[in-house]
Design a protein around this motif. Structure first.
Motif, PDB file in Angstrom:
ATOM      1  N   UNK A 193      10.497 -10.595 -66.647  1.00 25.97           N
ATOM      2  CA  UNK A 193      10.902 -10.258 -65.283  1.00 25.97           C
ATOM      3  C   UNK A 193      12.137  -9.371 -65.284  1.00 25.97           C
ATOM      4  N   UNK A 194      13.107  -9.704 -66.126  1.00 30.84           N
ATOM      5  CA  UNK A 194      14.325  -8.886 -66.202  1.00 30.84           C
ATOM      6  C   UNK A 194      13.996  -7.468 -66.655  1.00 30.84           C
ATOM      7  N   UNK A 195      13.122  -7.353 -67.658  1.00 33.88           N
ATOM      8  CA  UNK A 195      12.737  -6.024 -68.137  1.00 33.88           C
ATOM      9  C   UNK A 195      12.024  -5.225 -67.038  1.00 33.88           C
ATOM     10  N   UNK A 196      11.107  -5.880 -66.319  1.00 38.70           N
ATOM     11  CA  UNK A 196      10.350  -5.178 -65.280  1.00 38.70           C
ATOM     12  C   UNK A 196      11.252  -4.750 -64.129  1.00 38.70           C
ATOM     13  N   UNK A 197      12.114  -5.671 -63.649  1.00 37.87           N
ATOM     14  CA  UNK A 197      12.987  -5.329 -62.528  1.00 37.87           C
ATOM     15  C   UNK A 197      14.048  -4.309 -62.932  1.00 37.87           C
ATOM     16  N   UNK A 198      14.501  -4.354 -64.174  1.00 38.97           N
ATOM     17  CA  UNK A 198      15.458  -3.344 -64.638  1.00 38.97           C
ATOM     18  C   UNK A 198      14.817  -1.964 -64.654  1.00 38.97           C
ATOM     19  N   UNK A 199      13.565  -1.893 -65.109  1.00 31.42           N
ATOM     20  CA  UNK A 199      12.862  -0.608 -65.124  1.00 31.42           C
ATOM     21  C   UNK A 199      12.646  -0.093 -63.700  1.00 31.42           C
ATOM     22  N   UNK A 200      12.224  -0.983 -62.794  1.00 34.45           N
ATOM     23  CA  UNK A 200      12.023  -0.564 -61.410  1.00 34.45           C
ATOM     24  C   UNK A 200      13.339  -0.141 -60.757  1.00 34.45           C
ATOM     25  N   UNK A 201      14.421  -0.863 -61.070  1.00 33.23           N
ATOM     26  CA  UNK A 201      15.724  -0.478 -60.533  1.00 33.23           C
ATOM     27  C   UNK A 201      16.163   0.885 -61.026  1.00 33.23           C
ATOM     28  N   UNK A 202      15.898   1.178 -62.303  1.00 32.53           N
ATOM     29  CA  UNK A 202      16.244   2.490 -62.836  1.00 32.53           C
ATOM     30  C   UNK A 202      15.453   3.603 -62.173  1.00 32.53           C
ATOM     31  N   UNK A 203      14.160   3.360 -61.944  1.00 30.69           N
ATOM     32  CA  UNK A 203      13.348   4.369 -61.270  1.00 30.69           C
ATOM     33  C   UNK A 203      13.813   4.598 -59.831  1.00 30.69           C
ATOM     34  N   UNK A 204      14.146   3.512 -59.139  1.00 28.91           N
ATOM     35  CA  UNK A 204      14.626   3.646 -57.770  1.00 28.91           C
ATOM     36  C   UNK A 204      15.958   4.378 -57.724  1.00 28.91           C
ATOM     37  N   UNK A 205      16.849   4.060 -58.670  1.00 25.51           N
ATOM     38  CA  UNK A 205      18.142   4.743 -58.716  1.00 25.51           C
ATOM     39  C   UNK A 205      17.976   6.230 -58.999  1.00 25.51           C
ATOM     40  N   UNK A 206      17.009   6.568 -59.829  1.00 28.64           N
ATOM     41  CA  UNK A 206      16.771   7.982 -60.139  1.00 28.64           C
ATOM     42  C   UNK A 206      16.218   8.713 -58.921  1.00 28.64           C
ATOM     43  N   UNK A 207      15.355   8.023 -58.147  1.00 30.48           N
ATOM     44  CA  UNK A 207      14.773   8.661 -56.963  1.00 30.48           C
ATOM     45  C   UNK A 207      15.758   8.723 -55.809  1.00 30.48           C
ATOM     46  N   UNK A 208      16.683   7.792 -55.726  1.00 26.38           N
ATOM     47  CA  UNK A 208      17.651   7.760 -54.617  1.00 26.38           C
ATOM     48  C   UNK A 208      19.070   7.857 -55.170  1.00 26.38           C
ATOM     49  N   UNK A 209      19.672   6.681 -55.422  1.00 26.06           N
ATOM     50  CA  UNK A 209      21.023   6.622 -56.000  1.00 26.06           C
ATOM     51  C   UNK A 209      21.255   5.204 -56.493  1.00 26.06           C
ATOM     52  N   UNK A 210      22.201   5.011 -57.449  1.00 32.98           N
ATOM     53  CA  UNK A 210      22.499   3.645 -57.903  1.00 32.98           C
ATOM     54  C   UNK A 210      22.940   2.723 -56.770  1.00 32.98           C
ATOM     55  N   UNK A 211      23.702   3.255 -55.823  1.00 33.53           N
ATOM     56  CA  UNK A 211      24.168   2.424 -54.711  1.00 33.53           C
ATOM     57  C   UNK A 211      22.997   1.930 -53.859  1.00 33.53           C
ATOM     58  N   UNK A 212      22.014   2.796 -53.631  1.00 35.00           N
ATOM     59  CA  UNK A 212      20.844   2.391 -52.859  1.00 35.00           C
ATOM     60  C   UNK A 212      20.025   1.343 -53.606  1.00 35.00           C
ATOM     61  N   UNK A 213      19.865   1.522 -54.910  1.00 36.99           N
ATOM     62  CA  UNK A 213      19.106   0.556 -55.703  1.00 36.99           C
ATOM     63  C   UNK A 213      19.790  -0.812 -55.703  1.00 36.99           C
ATOM     64  N   UNK A 214      21.115  -0.824 -55.794  1.00 36.60           N
ATOM     65  CA  UNK A 214      21.846  -2.096 -55.736  1.00 36.60           C
ATOM     66  C   UNK A 214      21.665  -2.750 -54.372  1.00 36.60           C
ATOM     67  N   UNK A 215      21.670  -1.963 -53.314  1.00 39.39           N
ATOM     68  CA  UNK A 215      21.492  -2.517 -51.968  1.00 39.39           C
ATOM     69  C   UNK A 215      20.105  -3.134 -51.813  1.00 39.39           C
ATOM     70  N   UNK A 216      19.088  -2.475 -52.344  1.00 37.16           N
ATOM     71  CA  UNK A 216      17.723  -3.027 -52.269  1.00 37.16           C
ATOM     72  C   UNK A 216      17.645  -4.356 -53.018  1.00 37.16           C
TER      73      UNK A 216
END
Length: 465
Positions: A361-384
């Motif tokens: 789960x940690x690996x999957x959510x970390x990968x999804x968080x990285x993709x979201x941060x790349x598409x938007x921004x790290x701050x947005x990914x943290x907020x999600x």
């Protein structure tokens, strides 16, 4: 209170072995990505692959180990896993000295260390349950939790200083030696350990690979806590690399402030773990699970609003402190209940399933968080991630006795026995039989008020959290 309570020499050796390896791991925290960057000039994509792929492959390798460990002596398995980590980690400084270190070797080492960690933790849980009395499990788990957070607080800053003074592989050497010392400490634990006997076929059956998940998902209390823990731990760990990019990149925090932001809050881990036993004794495990499990989910979103400067640093420290003090209070209660509810012949498989699910789960959510941060921004990914974690309290168990069968009323009570039934009736009350009820005289047992109070306290303390 719990710090002064003795659990015996054998537990003392187990705790000392755990402390040595925990502090070694603290010194080596982040050592593999650091070596990848400083020695191999790895790209950010390679570092992300190293952080996610190694533990994921390790979890996959560990899947068939659960049934195998279940039917072997746990202390021997723990010693073998410590020695395996010692040998595997030591290959890195050897290859570095010979000029043969490669990124592929780092991936293999990461996967093997993750595999050994899962097998070791599962075996140590079964060994601990057999080593201490049931009413001492919370004390033991709280001491392990306290050691973990003190190692996290002291290890990374000291490890960073050691790398600056002695080179990039020095913390790997320290980590490897800590596993060797841990194995020696485990060897010193004397006492007979029964060899688990397999009741069926001699080989591991395919169905046994899923026994751990089967028990987790069919037990109402464990299922709720397992799903809650997957979501909370996965989202918190997924924000760590995002927060590093936000603080060190966009906000321009110097590295020493970044290290300080994560070292100081670990004091909360010491506070929470030391309070665990007395808080549970006062409020009961179910209330702690519900209250603390809810409170630890409300802070993460605050990291999305961090600003530069001293105020931003203080904000990160305060939020991380609140999260850590909740986790350190919650984790010992969860670990104790988990050991109490897992059958003796299924502990390793269930704990392995728990660890494998957490790693995946940690690996999957970390990968999804990285993709979201790349598409938007790290701050947005943290907020999600902060918004998603708000749903985690809905997965916590609601009723303390939802998964327990109704207790049977005992025919008699032995005042010479130390085990008093939890449903001991109040002798001061005389029940009138219903009309038509059998009025034959029954044997009456007089029970003292102090015995009755102990029984009622036992019933409250044994309530499922």
């Amino acid at each position: 209170m719990s710090a002064r309570r003795s659990l015996g020499r054998r537990f003392g050796l187990l705790w000392a072995s755990y402390a040595v390896s925990a502090y070694g791991s603290g010194l080596g925290f982040g050592a593999l990505p650091l070596i990848a960057v400083l020695v191999l000039q790895a790209s950010p994509a390679q570092v992300s692959v190293l952080a996610a792929l190694g533990p994921a492959v390790g979890a996959l390798i560990a899947l068939p180990l659960g049934p195998w460990v279940e039917f072997h002596r746990k202390r021997r398995v723990m010693i073998a896993m410590d020695l395996a980590r010692f040998v595997v980690l030591l290959t890195i400084p050897v290859a570095y000295a010979l000029g043969r270190l490669s990124f592929g070797q780092l991936l293999v080492v990461s996967a093997l260390v993750a595999t050994a960690k899962i097998a070791f933790n599962a075996a140590s849980g079964a060994f601990l349950k057999a080593l201490v009395r049931p009413d001492d499990l919370l004390v033991a788990n709280a001491r392990f939790e306290s050691t973990t957070w003190s190692a996290i607080a002291l290890g990374p800053p000291l490890g960073g200083a050691a790398v600056g003074l002695f080179g990039p592989v020095v913390t790997i050497v320290a980590d490897a030696l800590s596993y060797l010392l841990s194995a020696l400490g485990l060897t010193a634990i004397r006492g007979h350990e029964d060899h688990p006997r397999r009741t069926g076929a001699g080989r591991v059956r395919a169905g046994e690979l899923l026994d751990g998940w089967r028990h987790l998902l069919t037990h109402p209390g464990l299922r709720a806590l397992y799903l809650n823990q997957l979501l909370v731990a996965g989202l918190i760990m997924a924000t760590e690399p995002l927060l590093a990019v936000l603080l060190l990149g966009e906000l321009g925090f110097p590295p020493w402030q970044y290290g300080l932001a994560f070292a100081v809050p670990c004091v909360g881990g010491l506070i929470g773990s030391r309070l665990a036993r007395r808080v549970v004794a006062r409020y009961g495990p179910h209330r702690i699970i519900r209250t603390v499990g809810t409170l630890r989910a409300i802070w993460l979103i605050g990291l999305a609003f961090v600003q530069p400067g001293v105020l931003g640093l203080a904000t990160v420290i305060a939020i991380e402190f609140a999260i850590i003090i909740g986790m350190s209070l919650y984790n010992p209660v969860l670990a104790t209940y988990r050991l109490q509810e897992i059958p003796k012949d299924r502990i390793v498989r269930t704990l392995s399933a728990w660890s494998i699910g957490s790693s995946a789960t940690i690996a999957a959510l970390s990968a999804l968080g990285g993709l979201l941060a790349r598409a938007t921004s790290p701050r947005t990914a943290i907020m999600v991630a902060g918004l998603m974690i708000f749903a985690s309290p809905l997965l916590l168990p609601r009723r303390p006795d939802a998964d327990r069968p109704a207790p049977e009323r005992p025919a008699r009570v032995s005042l010479l026995s130390r085990d008093v039934p939890a449903d001991l009736p109040d002798p001061d009350r005389t029940a009138r039989p219903a009309p038509g009820h059998d009025r034959r005289p029954r044997r009456c047992v007089r029970v003292s008020a102090s015995t009755r109070r102990r029984a009622l306290d036992a019933r409250r303390g044994a309530a499922y959290p």
